[in-house]
Write a protein that holds these residues in place. Structure first.
Motif, PDB file in Angstrom:
ATOM      1  N   ILE A  37      29.771  -3.524  66.180  1.00 42.25           N
ATOM      2  CA  ILE A  37      29.660  -2.167  65.641  1.00 42.25           C
ATOM      3  C   ILE A  37      29.262  -1.189  66.740  1.00 42.25           C
ATOM      4  O   ILE A  37      29.831  -0.095  66.864  1.00 42.25           O
ATOM      5  CB  ILE A  37      28.633  -2.120  64.489  1.00 42.25           C
ATOM      6  N   GLU A  38      28.277  -1.579  67.541  1.00 41.59           N
ATOM      7  CA  GLU A  38      27.808  -0.702  68.616  1.00 41.59           C
ATOM      8  C   GLU A  38      28.924  -0.405  69.617  1.00 41.59           C
ATOM      9  O   GLU A  38      29.072   0.732  70.076  1.00 41.59           O
ATOM     10  CB  GLU A  38      26.613  -1.354  69.310  1.00 41.59           C
ATOM     11  N   MET A  39      29.731  -1.417  69.942  1.00 35.78           N
ATOM     12  CA  MET A  39      30.831  -1.233  70.880  1.00 35.78           C
ATOM     13  C   MET A  39      31.944  -0.383  70.261  1.00 35.78           C
ATOM     14  O   MET A  39      32.552   0.443  70.940  1.00 35.78           O
ATOM     15  CB  MET A  39      31.366  -2.595  71.323  1.00 35.78           C
ATOM     16  N   ALA A  40      32.201  -0.577  68.958  1.00 38.01           N
ATOM     17  CA  ALA A  40      33.217   0.225  68.275  1.00 38.01           C
ATOM     18  C   ALA A  40      32.772   1.684  68.191  1.00 38.01           C
ATOM     19  O   ALA A  40      33.587   2.605  68.337  1.00 38.01           O
ATOM     20  CB  ALA A  40      33.473  -0.331  66.873  1.00 38.01           C
ATOM     21  N   ALA A  41      31.473   1.905  67.980  1.00 38.51           N
ATOM     22  CA  ALA A  41      30.941   3.262  67.923  1.00 38.51           C
ATOM     23  C   ALA A  41      31.079   3.949  69.278  1.00 38.51           C
ATOM     24  O   ALA A  41      31.477   5.111  69.372  1.00 38.51           O
ATOM     25  CB  ALA A  41      29.473   3.232  67.495  1.00 38.51           C
ATOM     26  N   GLY A  45      33.413   7.037  69.564  1.00 46.26           N
ATOM     27  CA  GLY A  45      32.601   8.246  69.549  1.00 46.26           C
ATOM     28  C   GLY A  45      32.032   8.546  68.178  1.00 46.26           C
ATOM     29  O   GLY A  45      31.392   9.576  67.966  1.00 46.26           O
ATOM     30  N   ILE A  46      32.252   7.624  67.217  1.00 47.78           N
ATOM     31  CA  ILE A  46      31.746   7.785  65.856  1.00 47.78           C
ATOM     32  C   ILE A  46      30.344   7.193  65.773  1.00 47.78           C
ATOM     33  O   ILE A  46      30.080   6.123  66.323  1.00 47.78           O
ATOM     34  CB  ILE A  46      32.676   7.089  64.847  1.00 47.78           C
ATOM     35  N   ASN A  47      29.439   7.870  65.083  1.00 45.55           N
ATOM     36  CA  ASN A  47      28.073   7.383  64.925  1.00 45.55           C
ATOM     37  C   ASN A  47      28.070   5.980  64.327  1.00 45.55           C
ATOM     38  O   ASN A  47      28.723   5.729  63.308  1.00 45.55           O
ATOM     39  CB  ASN A  47      27.303   8.343  64.004  1.00 45.55           C
ATOM     40  N   ALA A  48      27.305   5.078  64.953  1.00 46.80           N
ATOM     41  CA  ALA A  48      27.265   3.681  64.497  1.00 46.80           C
ATOM     42  C   ALA A  48      26.792   3.566  63.052  1.00 46.80           C
ATOM     43  O   ALA A  48      27.146   2.606  62.356  1.00 46.80           O
ATOM     44  CB  ALA A  48      26.359   2.868  65.416  1.00 46.80           C
ATOM     45  N   SER A  75      43.302   9.659  65.379  1.00 44.20           N
ATOM     46  CA  SER A  75      42.719  10.490  66.426  1.00 44.20           C
ATOM     47  C   SER A  75      41.533  11.277  65.873  1.00 44.20           C
ATOM     48  O   SER A  75      41.432  11.485  64.659  1.00 44.20           O
ATOM     49  CB  SER A  75      43.767  11.449  66.982  1.00 44.20           C
ATOM     50  N   PRO A  76      40.612  11.739  66.749  1.00 53.36           N
ATOM     51  CA  PRO A  76      39.424  12.457  66.291  1.00 53.36           C
ATOM     52  C   PRO A  76      39.719  13.685  65.442  1.00 53.36           C
ATOM     53  O   PRO A  76      38.922  14.038  64.570  1.00 53.36           O
ATOM     54  CB  PRO A  76      38.738  12.853  67.604  1.00 53.36           C
ATOM     55  N   GLU A  77      40.851  14.322  65.682  1.00 49.50           N
ATOM     56  CA  GLU A  77      41.175  15.515  64.903  1.00 49.50           C
ATOM     57  C   GLU A  77      41.757  15.193  63.529  1.00 49.50           C
ATOM     58  O   GLU A  77      41.951  16.074  62.697  1.00 49.50           O
ATOM     59  CB  GLU A  77      42.143  16.427  65.669  1.00 49.50           C
ATOM     60  N   SER A  78      42.022  13.927  63.270  1.00 53.55           N
ATOM     61  CA  SER A  78      42.582  13.517  61.980  1.00 53.55           C
ATOM     62  C   SER A  78      41.524  13.615  60.882  1.00 53.55           C
ATOM     63  O   SER A  78      40.346  13.330  61.094  1.00 53.55           O
ATOM     64  CB  SER A  78      43.102  12.083  62.064  1.00 53.55           C
ATOM     65  N   ALA A  79      41.970  13.978  59.687  1.00 50.69           N
ATOM     66  CA  ALA A  79      41.055  14.115  58.546  1.00 50.69           C
ATOM     67  C   ALA A  79      40.424  12.777  58.167  1.00 50.69           C
ATOM     68  O   ALA A  79      39.343  12.728  57.600  1.00 50.69           O
ATOM     69  CB  ALA A  79      41.798  14.707  57.357  1.00 50.69           C
ATOM     70  N   ASN A  86      39.696   3.366  59.077  1.00 55.14           N
ATOM     71  CA  ASN A  86      39.751   3.661  60.515  1.00 55.14           C
ATOM     72  C   ASN A  86      38.574   3.018  61.251  1.00 55.14           C
ATOM     73  O   ASN A  86      38.727   2.534  62.384  1.00 55.14           O
ATOM     74  CB  ASN A  86      39.756   5.171  60.745  1.00 55.14           C
ATOM     75  N   LEU A  87      37.409   2.998  60.612  1.00 56.32           N
ATOM     76  CA  LEU A  87      36.253   2.339  61.204  1.00 56.32           C
ATOM     77  C   LEU A  87      36.526   0.842  61.361  1.00 56.32           C
ATOM     78  O   LEU A  87      36.178   0.238  62.375  1.00 56.32           O
ATOM     79  CB  LEU A  87      35.018   2.562  60.331  1.00 56.32           C
ATOM     80  N   PHE A  88      37.156   0.252  60.356  1.00 50.41           N
ATOM     81  CA  PHE A  88      37.526  -1.161  60.446  1.00 50.41           C
ATOM     82  C   PHE A  88      38.495  -1.388  61.599  1.00 50.41           C
ATOM     83  O   PHE A  88      38.383  -2.375  62.337  1.00 50.41           O
ATOM     84  CB  PHE A  88      38.157  -1.632  59.128  1.00 50.41           C
ATOM     85  N   ASN A  89      39.448  -0.475  61.758  1.00 55.90           N
ATOM     86  CA  ASN A  89      40.433  -0.625  62.829  1.00 55.90           C
ATOM     87  C   ASN A  89      39.790  -0.590  64.209  1.00 55.90           C
ATOM     88  O   ASN A  89      40.225  -1.294  65.125  1.00 55.90           O
ATOM     89  CB  ASN A  89      41.498   0.470  62.715  1.00 55.90           C
ATOM     90  N   TYR A  90      38.759   0.226  64.369  1.00 55.65           N
ATOM     91  CA  TYR A  90      38.056   0.252  65.649  1.00 55.65           C
ATOM     92  C   TYR A  90      37.295  -1.052  65.879  1.00 55.65           C
ATOM     93  O   TYR A  90      37.254  -1.575  66.998  1.00 55.65           O
ATOM     94  CB  TYR A  90      37.108   1.452  65.724  1.00 55.65           C
ATOM     95  N   GLN A  91      36.701  -1.601  64.817  1.00 53.99           N
ATOM     96  CA  GLN A  91      36.045  -2.905  64.957  1.00 53.99           C
ATOM     97  C   GLN A  91      37.064  -3.981  65.324  1.00 53.99           C
ATOM     98  O   GLN A  91      36.805  -4.833  66.180  1.00 53.99           O
ATOM     99  CB  GLN A  91      35.348  -3.277  63.650  1.00 53.99           C
ATOM    100  N   ALA A  92      38.224  -3.942  64.669  1.00 50.16           N
ATOM    101  CA  ALA A  92      39.278  -4.919  64.959  1.00 50.16           C
ATOM    102  C   ALA A  92      39.743  -4.804  66.410  1.00 50.16           C
ATOM    103  O   ALA A  92      40.010  -5.808  67.077  1.00 50.16           O
ATOM    104  CB  ALA A  92      40.454  -4.719  64.004  1.00 50.16           C
ATOM    105  N   LYS A  93      39.832  -3.579  66.910  1.00 49.41           N
ATOM    106  CA  LYS A  93      40.223  -3.356  68.305  1.00 49.41           C
ATOM    107  C   LYS A  93      39.230  -4.022  69.246  1.00 49.41           C
ATOM    108  O   LYS A  93      39.622  -4.704  70.210  1.00 49.41           O
ATOM    109  CB  LYS A  93      40.295  -1.857  68.588  1.00 49.41           C
ATOM    110  N   ILE A  94      37.938  -3.853  68.978  1.00 51.50           N
ATOM    111  CA  ILE A  94      36.899  -4.451  69.815  1.00 51.50           C
ATOM    112  C   ILE A  94      36.950  -5.974  69.733  1.00 51.50           C
ATOM    113  O   ILE A  94      36.827  -6.681  70.745  1.00 51.50           O
ATOM    114  CB  ILE A  94      35.504  -3.938  69.401  1.00 51.50           C
TER     115      ILE A  94
END
Length: 210
Positions: A37-41, A45-48, A75-79, A86-94
């Motif tokens: 989670i910390e690495m995905a955050a 750039g999203i708060n953990a 992307s950050p500008e996306s709603a 999207n948070l899950f996708n960042y965890q999956a990326k890590i």
């Protein structure tokens, strides 16, 4: 050393996290749990605090609205940048990055499913009877016994729904794993030994790991 990734899914109180840490120490490889989670955050750039820690159940509302829709990072500008998927996708990326880097132990977060197509992954599910899970959970919770019983049920229910939502499969289905181990019968040391023995046997009989 040949690369080996061990993913550990576990019932609350079964000691799966303890087993994972012991295993990582025995093998001399990195151990990742909340660090994911910390690495995905950091990466997003999203708060953990916005990432769902599956050890501490959040609302099930989002997990009851159908299934997971895809793995495209927004992307950050996306709603939908801070939405659960999207948070899950960042965890999956890590998780994929850590698996690419070398041997490691990964706790929870559907890592077994995310890495299901990689030949160097050993997928483990650690479970135990209710009385054992309660006994272990009482050691780390300063709550009345009845409240800890409820916490176990709530946590496991959340993990099952979380897994179902993001994988379409049943969390406790042994077919999703290479090993399903009862830590109450084996003990934590015995569970570690069983995983290590399986890794050695697989190297011997599976041509992909020879």
């Amino acid at each position: 050393m040949e690369k080996t990734i061990i993913t550990i899914a576990r019932q609350y109180g079964s000691g799966g996290r303890t087993v994972g840490k012991m295993l990582a120490e025995r093998m001399g490889i990195p151990f990742y749990d909340r660090q994911i989670i910390e690495m995905a955050a950091e990466d997003s750039g999203i708060n953990a605090a916005l990432f769902h820690d599956e050890q501490k159940p959040h609302s099930l509302r989002s997990l009851l609205k159908g299934g997971y829709q895809g793995n495209r990072l927004l992307s950050p500008e996306s709603a939908g940048f801070t939405k659960d998927d999207n948070l899950f996708n960042y965890q999956a990326k890590i998780i994929r990055q850590l698996a690419d880097e070398g041997s490691c132990v990964l706790i929870g977060r559907c890592a077994d499913y995310i890495l299901r197509d990689q030949p160097d992954v050993v997928r483990v599910f650690v479970h135990a009877p209710a009385d054992f899970c309660l006994q272990e959970a009482m050691k780390v919770n300063s709550l009345p016994e009845r409240d800890v019983e409820r916490l176990i049920v709530k946590t496991d229910d959340y993990r099952a729904r979380y897994y179902k939502y993001y994988t379409g499969q049943e969390w406790k289905d042994a077919r999703n794993y290479d090993l399903s181990l009862n830590s109450a019968k084996l003990g934590f040391d015995g569970t570690v030994e069983a995983i290590l023995a399986y890794i050695e046997v697989r190297k011997k009989f599976d041509p992909a790991h020879a």
